[in-house]
Motif scaffolding. Structure first.
Motif, mmCIF file in Angstrom:
data_model
loop_
_atom_site.group_PDB
_atom_site.id
_atom_site.type_symbol
_atom_site.label_atom_id
_atom_site.label_comp_id
_atom_site.label_asym_id
_atom_site.label_seq_id
_atom_site.Cartn_x
_atom_site.Cartn_y
_atom_site.Cartn_z
ATOM 1 N N ARG A 14 0.768 -1.143 0.215
ATOM 2 C CA ARG A 14 0.071 0.027 0.207
ATOM 3 C C ARG A 14 1.352 0.696 -0.173
ATOM 4 N N GLU B 137 2.573 1.802 -3.430
ATOM 5 C CA GLU B 137 1.240 2.238 -4.292
ATOM 6 C C GLU B 137 0.814 3.593 -4.006
ATOM 7 N N GLN C 21 1.723 7.098 -6.733
ATOM 8 C CA GLN C 21 0.733 8.274 -7.150
ATOM 9 C C GLN C 21 1.251 9.408 -6.276
ATOM 10 N N GLN D 257 9.173 -3.075 -4.969
ATOM 11 C CA GLN D 257 7.715 -2.984 -5.731
ATOM 12 C C GLN D 257 7.946 -1.793 -6.332
#
Length: 164
Positions: A75, A78, A82, A121
Motif C-alpha cells: 500500500r 502504491e 501516486q 515494488q
C-alpha cells in the motif's frame, strides 16, 4: 428479590458484553461502492499514516517482514507511486532488550528490509533513505511483550507532502 437481582446482573453483563464485542467504527472503511470515507487529502501525510499505514512490525530479533507488513508496504508503494514528488525516510526501531549497539544494528536491518521491499515494488531507491534509532525512541513504555511488540517496527516517514 434474588431473582430480580440476578436478572438485573445478567442484563447488565449482557449489555457490557455486547458493547465489548462490537466492531469499533472504522472511519477509513470504504463506503458502498469502494470509495474511502476519509475527509483527508489523499496526498497528505495524515492520509498516509491513517489510511495507508506508516509502520510494519517484526518478531523478536527478526528482520523478516510478516504477511501483514508486506501488505502495508505494498500500500505504501502504491501511495508513493501516486505521489512522485515526495521522499521517505524509513526509521528502524527495536524494543528495550539487548545492548544499544545490538539494537541500533537490528533497527538498521529492519529499516533496510522495508526499504528493499518498497524498492522491489517499484519505488525508486533514490527516494528512500533509512535511519536506525534502535531502542532510543520507543512507541510504548513498559517492560512487557505488549509494549515490546509495538517497539519492534519500521516506520515510513513522508517528507514533502501536505500534512492533512
Amino acid at each position: 428479590m434474588i431473582n430480580k437481582l440476578t436478572t438485573t446482573i445478567a442484563f447488565g453483563a449482557a449489555l457490557m458484553l455486547a458493547a465489548c464485542t462490537g466492531e469499533p467504527p472504522d472511519a477509513e472503511a470504504p463506503a458502498p461502492g469502494g470509495a474511502p470515507t476519509s475527509t483527508l487529502d489523499p496526498a497528505s501525510v495524515a492520509y498516509f499514516q491513517q489510511t495507508v499505514g506508516d509502520r510494519v512490525f517484526f518478531e523478536t530479533d527478526s528482520t523478516r517482514l510478516t504477511q501483514a507488513g508486506q501488505q502495508t508496504l505494498i500500500r505504501q508503494a502504491e501511495w508513493l507511486a501516486q505521489n512522485p514528488g515526495v521522499n521517505a525516510v524509513i526509521e528502524g526501531h527495536a524494543d528495550e532488550r539487548g545492548t544499544r549497539e545490538y539494537n541500533l544494528a537490528l533497527g538498521a536491518r529492519r529499516a533496510e528490509a522495508a526499504r528493499s521491499y518498497l524498492a522491489a515494488q517499484g519505488v525508486a531507491a533514490s527516494r528512500l533513505s533509512t535511519i536506525s534509532y534502535g531502542k532510543e525512541r520507543p512507541e510504548a513504555l513498559c517492560s512487557a511483550e505488549s509494549c515490546w511488540s509495538e517497539n519492534r517496527r519500521a516506520v515510513t516517514v513522508i517528507a514533502g507532502a501536505p500534512t492533512s
